[in-house]
Design a protein around this motif. Structure first.
Motif, short mmCIF file in Angstrom:
data_model
loop_
_atom_site.label_atom_id
_atom_site.label_comp_id
_atom_site.label_asym_id
_atom_site.label_seq_id
_atom_site.Cartn_x
_atom_site.Cartn_y
_atom_site.Cartn_z
N HIS A 121 48.14 38.23 28.85
CA HIS A 121 47.03 37.28 28.77
C HIS A 121 45.77 37.89 29.38
CE1 HIS A 121 49.96 34.46 27.48
NE2 HIS A 121 50.46 34.18 28.69
N SER A 122 44.62 37.40 28.94
CA SER A 122 43.38 37.72 29.62
C SER A 122 43.27 36.85 30.86
CB SER A 122 42.19 37.49 28.70
OG SER A 122 42.05 36.09 28.44
N PRO A 123 42.48 37.23 31.87
CA PRO A 123 42.31 36.37 33.04
C PRO A 123 41.82 34.98 32.68
CG PRO A 123 41.54 38.58 33.54
CD PRO A 123 41.85 38.56 32.07
N ALA A 124 40.92 34.88 31.70
CA ALA A 124 40.39 33.57 31.30
C ALA A 124 41.49 32.69 30.71
CB ALA A 124 39.26 33.75 30.29
N THR B 21 40.11 29.68 38.64
CA THR B 21 39.54 30.96 38.21
C THR B 21 40.53 32.07 38.55
OG1 THR B 21 38.37 31.26 40.30
CG2 THR B 21 37.15 30.23 38.49
N VAL B 22 40.71 32.98 37.63
CA VAL B 22 41.60 34.14 37.83
C VAL B 22 40.76 35.40 37.68
CG1 VAL B 22 43.60 35.41 36.96
CG2 VAL B 22 43.63 32.90 36.98
N ALA B 23 40.84 36.28 38.67
CA ALA B 23 40.10 37.53 38.63
C ALA B 23 41.04 38.69 38.93
CB ALA B 23 38.96 37.52 39.65
N LEU B 24 40.76 39.82 38.33
CA LEU B 24 41.54 41.02 38.60
C LEU B 24 41.09 41.61 39.92
CD1 LEU B 24 43.63 43.10 37.51
CD2 LEU B 24 41.66 44.33 36.55
N GLU B 25 41.96 41.57 40.92
CA GLU B 25 41.61 42.10 42.24
C GLU B 25 41.87 43.60 42.33
OE1 GLU B 25 43.24 41.25 46.73
OE2 GLU B 25 42.67 39.52 45.50
N GLN B 26 42.95 44.04 41.71
CA GLN B 26 43.28 45.47 41.71
C GLN B 26 44.08 45.79 40.47
OE1 GLN B 26 46.34 47.15 44.46
NE2 GLN B 26 44.64 48.37 45.25
N ARG C 235 50.75 39.55 42.88
CA ARG C 235 51.04 40.77 42.13
C ARG C 235 51.93 40.43 40.94
NH1 ARG C 235 48.82 45.81 42.71
NH2 ARG C 235 49.08 45.65 44.99
N VAL C 236 51.56 40.91 39.74
CA VAL C 236 52.36 40.65 38.55
C VAL C 236 53.63 41.48 38.62
CG1 VAL C 236 52.39 40.64 36.03
CG2 VAL C 236 50.24 40.23 37.24
N ARG C 237 54.77 40.80 38.53
CA ARG C 237 56.05 41.48 38.64
C ARG C 237 56.38 42.25 37.37
NH1 ARG C 237 57.81 36.08 40.20
NH2 ARG C 237 59.13 36.12 38.34
N GLU C 238 57.47 43.00 37.45
CA GLU C 238 57.90 43.79 36.29
C GLU C 238 58.28 42.92 35.10
OE1 GLU C 238 57.82 47.07 35.70
OE2 GLU C 238 56.75 47.22 37.60
N ASP C 239 58.69 41.67 35.37
CA ASP C 239 59.00 40.77 34.27
C ASP C 239 57.75 40.10 33.69
OD1 ASP C 239 58.34 38.95 36.22
OD2 ASP C 239 60.27 37.94 36.27
N GLY C 240 56.57 40.48 34.21
CA GLY C 240 55.32 39.97 33.67
C GLY C 240 54.90 38.63 34.23
N LEU D 158 47.15 43.18 40.47
CA LEU D 158 47.00 42.22 41.57
C LEU D 158 45.91 41.24 41.17
CD1 LEU D 158 47.81 41.34 44.44
CD2 LEU D 158 45.98 42.82 45.30
N LEU D 159 46.26 39.94 41.11
CA LEU D 159 45.35 38.90 40.66
C LEU D 159 44.90 38.04 41.83
CD1 LEU D 159 47.30 37.72 37.47
CD2 LEU D 159 45.54 39.51 37.63
N ASN D 160 43.64 37.65 41.77
CA ASN D 160 43.13 36.68 42.73
C ASN D 160 43.00 35.34 42.01
OD1 ASN D 160 40.47 35.23 43.93
ND2 ASN D 160 41.60 36.29 45.54
#
Length: 213
Positions: free
Chosen positions: A98-101, A121-126, A78-83, A62-64
Motif C-alpha cells: 500500500h501507499s502511505p495515503a 496520517t502515515v509517513a515513511l520514517e525510515q 516496523r513492517v514485519r516480514e509478513d507485510g 519503519l512507519l510513523n
C-alpha cells in the motif's frame, strides 16, 4: 637475399601500442583485454521510473503513524516480514504493497469502531535497506545491505575498500532491467572520488552486483 615483401611482413607484427589502439576503438562493446561487453556510466541510459511513482510500503520499512488528538495511538511501527504492522485496538494491519495515503485511510476506517471521526496520517520514517552483492577485489564480498539511494563510493567503503590486487578503473555494476540481458556498467575510481561526471551521481538499486576486477 631476403625478399623485401617478406621483410615488410615480419616487421608489421602487432606491437603493444597497436593493441592498445585497438582496445580503444572497441571500448564500449567488445572483449578487449578480457573485459567483456560493457558500457561506460557516461553512456548509460537509465530507464525512467514507471508512471505510478507513489511509494509502496514493504517489509522492513519503519512507519510513523499519527492519530490526531490520540497520543496513545500515535506510534512508530516496523513492517514485519509478513507485510503487517501491529497497532493498538487493531492488532495486525496489512501494510505492504500500500501507499502511505492508502494505509492511513484503511486505519481510519477500522478505528471508527473505537474513535469518533479518527484522522490518521502515515509517513515513511525510515525506508527499508536494499541489498546488493559485492564480488571481486574488495575486502568483504557477498550480500551487503545499504541505504536507499546510496552511491557507488559509499558501497565500496561499506565493503571495506579494495584489495591490493584491484584495478581501480575496472569497477562494474551489473544491472538487469525489465527481464532484459544483464548490463555491465563501468566506472573509474578517480571519477568517483573527484565527484566527476555521471559516475558520482549514479545510485545503486536492489539486486545490483558490484564487481571489482
Amino acid at each position: 637475399m631476403p625478399s623485401p615483401l617478406r621483410h615488410q611482413q615480419s616487421s608489421s607484427r602487432p606491437a603493444p601500442v597497436v593493441r592498445a589502439l585497438a582496445c580503444a576503438v572497441l571500448l564500449l562493446g567488445s572483449a578487449c583485454g578480457g573485459l567483456g561487453k560493457y558500457v561506460w556510466v557516461e553512456e548509460y541510459q537509465e530507464k525512467p521510473p514507471p508512471p505510478d511513482t507513489s511509494y509502496r510500503i514493504a517489509a522492513g520499512d519503519l512507519l510513523n503513524i499519527r492519530v490526531w488528538n490520540q497520543e496513545a495511538l500515535t506510534t512508530s511501527a516496523r513492517v514485519r516480514e509478513d507485510g503487517r504492522i501491529s497497532l493498538l485496538f487493531l492488532d495486525d494491519v496489512e501494510a505492504a504493497g500500500h501507499s502511505p495515503a492508502l494505509l492511513s485511510q484503511q486505519i481510519q476506517t477500522r478505528l471508527k469502531d473505537y474513535i469518533n471521526n479518527p484522522v490518521v496520517t502515515v509517513a515513511l520514517e525510515q525506508a527499508r535497506p536494499i541489498k546488493v552483492t559485492m564480488v571481486g577485489e574488495v575486502a568483504r564480498i557477498g550480500p551487503l545491505e545499504i541505504e536507499p539511494n546510496s552511491t557507488l563510493l559509499q558501497v565500496l567503503a561499506g565493503a571495506g575498500g579494495f584489495t591490493e590486487y584491484a584495478h581501480k578503473d575496472r569497477i562494474f555494476v551489473i544491472r538487469q532491467e525489465d527481464g532484459a540481458a544483464p548490463l555491465r556498467i563501468r566506472f573509474r575510481y578517480e571519477d568517483l572520488v573527484h565527484a566527476e561526471g555521471r559516475a558520482y551521481a549514479f545510485r545503486l538499486r536492489p539486486g545490483d552486483v558490484v564487481v571489482v576486477e
